[in-house]
Scaffold this motif. Structure first.
Motif, PDB file in Angstrom:
ATOM      1  N   PRO A  76       0.896  -1.288   0.229  1.00 37.86           N
ATOM      2  CA  PRO A  76      -0.049   0.225   0.008  1.00 37.86           C
ATOM      3  C   PRO A  76       0.523   1.811  -0.025  1.00 37.86           C
ATOM      4  CG  PRO A  76      -0.642  -1.422   1.421  1.00 37.86           C
ATOM      5  CD  PRO A  76       0.367  -2.328   1.109  1.00 37.86           C
ATOM      6  N   TYR A  77       0.582   2.106  -0.418  1.00 40.57           N
ATOM      7  CA  TYR A  77       1.499   3.310  -0.832  1.00 40.57           C
ATOM      8  C   TYR A  77       0.919   4.688  -0.572  1.00 40.57           C
ATOM      9  CZ  TYR A  77       4.110   7.026  -3.402  1.00 40.57           C
ATOM     10  OH  TYR A  77       4.815   7.848  -4.020  1.00 40.57           O
ATOM     11  N   GLU A  78       1.252   4.244   1.405  1.00 40.05           N
ATOM     12  CA  GLU A  78       0.772   4.503   2.498  1.00 40.05           C
ATOM     13  C   GLU A  78       1.833   5.971   2.917  1.00 40.05           C
ATOM     14  OE1 GLU A  78      -2.926   1.632   3.498  1.00 40.05           O
ATOM     15  OE2 GLU A  78      -0.865   1.414   4.874  1.00 40.05           O
ATOM     16  N   ARG A  79       1.560   6.946   3.867  1.00 41.74           N
ATOM     17  CA  ARG A  79       2.037   7.460   4.907  1.00 41.74           C
ATOM     18  C   ARG A  79       3.570   7.625   4.306  1.00 41.74           C
ATOM     19  NH1 ARG A  79       1.730   5.356  10.768  1.00 41.74           N
ATOM     20  NH2 ARG A  79       1.943   7.546  11.296  1.00 41.74           N
ATOM     21  N   PRO A  80       4.128   8.580   2.716  1.00 42.64           N
ATOM     22  CA  PRO A  80       5.025   8.619   2.458  1.00 42.64           C
ATOM     23  C   PRO A  80       6.073   9.795   3.110  1.00 42.64           C
ATOM     24  CG  PRO A  80       3.477   9.792   1.085  1.00 42.64           C
ATOM     25  CD  PRO A  80       1.964   9.169   2.053  1.00 42.64           C
ATOM     26  N   LEU A  81       5.192  10.679   4.033  1.00 43.11           N
ATOM     27  CA  LEU A  81       6.957  10.830   4.621  1.00 43.11           C
ATOM     28  C   LEU A  81       7.067  10.236   5.882  1.00 43.11           C
ATOM     29  CD1 LEU A  81       4.697  14.889   4.450  1.00 43.11           C
ATOM     30  CD2 LEU A  81       7.221  14.508   3.305  1.00 43.11           C
ATOM     31  N   ARG A  82       5.657   9.915   6.222  1.00 46.29           N
ATOM     32  CA  ARG A  82       6.342   8.949   7.906  1.00 46.29           C
ATOM     33  C   ARG A  82       7.674   7.706   7.092  1.00 46.29           C
ATOM     34  NH1 ARG A  82       7.710   9.603  12.745  1.00 46.29           N
ATOM     35  NH2 ARG A  82       6.835  11.019  12.538  1.00 46.29           N
ATOM     36  N   ARG A  83       6.604   7.613   6.403  1.00 49.40           N
ATOM     37  CA  ARG A  83       8.349   6.195   6.064  1.00 49.40           C
ATOM     38  C   ARG A  83       8.890   6.533   5.158  1.00 49.40           C
ATOM     39  NH1 ARG A  83       7.477   1.184   3.689  1.00 49.40           N
ATOM     40  NH2 ARG A  83       5.225   0.788   4.878  1.00 49.40           N
ATOM     41  N   THR A  84       9.201   8.386   4.658  1.00 49.32           N
ATOM     42  CA  THR A  84      10.924   8.182   4.100  1.00 49.32           C
ATOM     43  C   THR A  84      11.340   8.611   5.825  1.00 49.32           C
ATOM     44  OG1 THR A  84       9.586   8.849   2.606  1.00 49.32           O
ATOM     45  CG2 THR A  84      11.883   9.881   2.943  1.00 49.32           C
ATOM     46  N   ARG A  85      11.030   9.238   6.628  1.00 54.89           N
ATOM     47  CA  ARG A  85      11.604  10.156   7.833  1.00 54.89           C
ATOM     48  C   ARG A  85      11.960   8.278   8.742  1.00 54.89           C
ATOM     49  NH1 ARG A  85      12.319  14.074  10.668  1.00 54.89           N
ATOM     50  NH2 ARG A  85      10.538  15.961  10.288  1.00 54.89           N
ATOM     51  N   GLU A  86      11.066   7.938   8.905  1.00 55.57           N
ATOM     52  CA  GLU A  86      12.019   6.475   9.499  1.00 55.57           C
ATOM     53  C   GLU A  86      12.589   5.605   9.047  1.00 55.57           C
ATOM     54  OE1 GLU A  86       8.569   4.631  11.634  1.00 55.57           O
ATOM     55  OE2 GLU A  86       7.651   6.246  12.351  1.00 55.57           O
ATOM     56  N   PHE A  87      12.684   5.687   7.392  1.00 53.75           N
ATOM     57  CA  PHE A  87      13.503   4.534   6.573  1.00 53.75           C
ATOM     58  C   PHE A  87      14.713   5.264   6.673  1.00 53.75           C
ATOM     59  CE2 PHE A  87      15.516   2.252   3.418  1.00 53.75           C
ATOM     60  CZ  PHE A  87      14.080   1.702   2.945  1.00 53.75           C
ATOM     61  N   ILE A  88      15.079   6.885   6.702  1.00 51.55           N
ATOM     62  CA  ILE A  88      16.400   7.526   6.632  1.00 51.55           C
ATOM     63  C   ILE A  88      16.820   7.102   8.504  1.00 51.55           C
ATOM     64  CG2 ILE A  88      17.705   9.408   6.595  1.00 51.55           C
ATOM     65  CD1 ILE A  88      15.714  10.162   4.429  1.00 51.55           C
ATOM     66  N   GLU A  89      16.451   7.429   9.032  1.00 52.51           N
ATOM     67  CA  GLU A  89      16.556   7.393  10.335  1.00 52.51           C
ATOM     68  C   GLU A  89      16.956   5.668  11.048  1.00 52.51           C
ATOM     69  OE1 GLU A  89      13.923  10.538  12.388  1.00 52.51           O
ATOM     70  OE2 GLU A  89      12.950   8.728  12.585  1.00 52.51           O
ATOM     71  N   SER A 139      18.264   0.284  19.034  1.00 50.77           N
ATOM     72  CA  SER A 139      16.759  -0.282  18.948  1.00 50.77           C
ATOM     73  C   SER A 139      16.043   1.427  18.512  1.00 50.77           C
ATOM     74  CB  SER A 139      16.334  -0.427  19.737  1.00 50.77           C
ATOM     75  OG  SER A 139      17.079  -1.520  20.304  1.00 50.77           O
ATOM     76  N   TYR A 140      15.029   0.587  17.521  1.00 49.92           N
ATOM     77  CA  TYR A 140      13.936   2.192  16.966  1.00 49.92           C
ATOM     78  C   TYR A 140      12.668   1.776  17.180  1.00 49.92           C
ATOM     79  CZ  TYR A 140      12.277   5.074  13.838  1.00 49.92           C
ATOM     80  OH  TYR A 140      11.815   6.464  12.746  1.00 49.92           O
ATOM     81  N   GLU A 141      12.060   2.595  17.754  1.00 49.39           N
ATOM     82  CA  GLU A 141      10.336   2.159  17.933  1.00 49.39           C
ATOM     83  C   GLU A 141       9.647   3.705  17.419  1.00 49.39           C
ATOM     84  OE1 GLU A 141       7.182   0.267  19.017  1.00 49.39           O
ATOM     85  OE2 GLU A 141       9.287  -0.357  19.968  1.00 49.39           O
ATOM     86  N   GLY A 142       9.375   2.761  15.490  1.00 53.30           N
ATOM     87  CA  GLY A 142       8.288   3.830  15.025  1.00 53.30           C
ATOM     88  C   GLY A 142       6.946   3.302  14.175  1.00 53.30           C
ATOM     89  N   GLU A 143       6.402   4.384  14.177  1.00 47.29           N
ATOM     90  CA  GLU A 143       5.070   4.537  13.953  1.00 47.29           C
ATOM     91  C   GLU A 143       4.872   3.111  12.772  1.00 47.29           C
ATOM     92  OE1 GLU A 143       2.985   7.736  13.363  1.00 47.29           O
ATOM     93  OE2 GLU A 143       3.829   9.068  14.613  1.00 47.29           O
ATOM     94  N   ILE A 144       5.761   3.415  11.512  1.00 46.15           N
ATOM     95  CA  ILE A 144       5.723   2.090  10.552  1.00 46.15           C
ATOM     96  C   ILE A 144       7.119   0.659  10.841  1.00 46.15           C
ATOM     97  CG2 ILE A 144       6.323   1.680   8.117  1.00 46.15           C
ATOM     98  CD1 ILE A 144       5.156   4.337   7.691  1.00 46.15           C
ATOM     99  N   PHE A 145       8.391   1.284  11.017  1.00 44.88           N
ATOM    100  CA  PHE A 145       9.410   0.700  11.769  1.00 44.88           C
ATOM    101  C   PHE A 145       9.722   0.094  12.865  1.00 44.88           C
ATOM    102  CE2 PHE A 145       9.838   1.714   7.343  1.00 44.88           C
ATOM    103  CZ  PHE A 145       9.773   1.163   6.581  1.00 44.88           C
TER     104      PHE A 145
END
Length: 345
Positions: free
Chosen positions: A109-122, A137-143
């Motif tokens: 699903p092509y969802e929450r692009p800004l949030r996914r990008t931020r978390e992906f980079i982090e 360790s990382y506790e994000g909304e997506i990852f």
């Protein structure tokens, strides 16, 4: 005028990998600064690996790798190994891709692009630093990541991360988080000034110097010994871009909105000859360089005042890949001053 710092983006589907590597070596010998591989018909990791192993000076990177179909921990592992192989010549370019491609090809699903990008980079940055700073360790909304550490590195791995960004919020995010920004194929002096402003906004948000954010912009480049043939190829590339909603928005911002919508409609109807005929000379001159080597060298002067550096590309859309390869072979000469042009002292 100093010679431009040129890069090339090699996007092919059927051309053999060995030929792509040979083309990258030709560009290295010509003085190109980097060669990029986009994730379109091929995934980019294997071509980048082969190119890094076969070259010694030219920078190699993804422009771009899509973030939806992959996990950021795996991406960081790949980036660390590519940086090791290339002895510091690798750059990781990340981007969203087109929504209809992500959902159709990858089933994501092509969802929450800004949030996914931020978390992906982090996550990527955290994993790359884990060998030096301890398990990540990382506790994000997506990852989510639990106590991961790169097993094959003894210290933090430095990999520049560039973000493909067209929309204002994504460009601001690049200014905030990324080492560089990759601007798509449609732009103008006005739009580049706006891009710089958005980078500044993001950099200010993170209390960083906006000049730390490198800027690359894609530039459609069609080189041929036949000037009219080069412009015909440019028309096909501009038709290709009308298929993507985000590029139609840029066409609209640059004053070609209604025309781009009409061309996109013709492309959907498979009326390609009519679509190409609708591309105006003004559009070619605004968004491409096209012609002989000498003509393209002259046209590159239009970008002397641009911030950043161009990434030359030619998408093989209704163009035989042999002809794209030949265009790049000729474009290698653009990194070299013409005979007799060097100043004497």
């Amino acid at each position: 005028m100093p010679e431009p710092e040129l890069s090339a983006s090699l996007i092919f589907s059927r051309t053999p990998l060995a030929e792509l590597v040979g083309l990258a070596r030709r560009l290295e010998d010509a003085g190109y600064h980097r060669v990029c591989f986009g994730e379109a018909w091929r995934e980019p990791v294997v071509p980048m690996t082969a190119t890094l192993a076969a070259t010694s000076r030219i920078g190699v990177g993804s422009a771009i790798s899509q973030i939806y179909p992959v996990n950021p921990v795996v991406t960081a592992q790949q980036a660390a190994q590519l940086q090791e192989l290339g002895a510091g010549r690798f750059t990781l370019g990340l981007g969203l891709g087109a929504g209809f491609v992500v959902e159709r090809w990858f089933g994501v699903p092509y969802e929450r692009p800004l949030r996914r990008t931020r978390e992906f980079i982090e996550v990527v940055r955290g994993v790359l630093g884990s060998a030096e700073h301890g398990p990540f360790s990382y506790e994000g909304e997506i990852f989510r990541v639990r106590k991961y550490r790169l097993p094959f590195a003894e210290q933090a791995v430095g990999v520049p991360i560039h973000l493909a960004a067209i929309g204002p919020r994504m460009q601001e995010l690049a200014g905030e988080l990324a080492d560089g920004i990759i601007v798509g194929s449609l732009h103008s002096p006005r739009s580049m000034e706006e891009t710089k402003r958005r980078i500044d906004i993001g950099a200010d948000r993170a209390d960083r110097d906006p000049n730390e954010v490198a800027l690359w912009y894609y530039l459609t480049c069609c080189v041929s010994n036949d000037s009219e043939r080069a412009r015909a190829l440019a028309r096909r590339s501009l038709v290709y871009l009308t298929q993507y909603p985000h590029y139609r928005c840029v066409y609209a911002e640059e004053g070609f909105g209604a025309l781009a919508e009409r061309i996109a409609g013709l492309a959907r109807e498979r009326a390609m000859e009519r679509a190409e005929a609708a591309i105006t000379d003004e559009m070619i001159d605004r968004f491409c360089i096209a012609g002989t080597v000498a003509e393209c060298r002259d046209q590159l002067r239009r970008y002397a005042g641009y911030p950043g550096s161009p990434v030359l590309h030619l998408v093989p859309f209704r163009i035989e890949e042999d002809e794209v390869v030949e265009s790049f072979r000729l474009a290698a000469q653009l990194a070299q001053a013409p005979a007799g042009a060097r100043a004497t002292t």
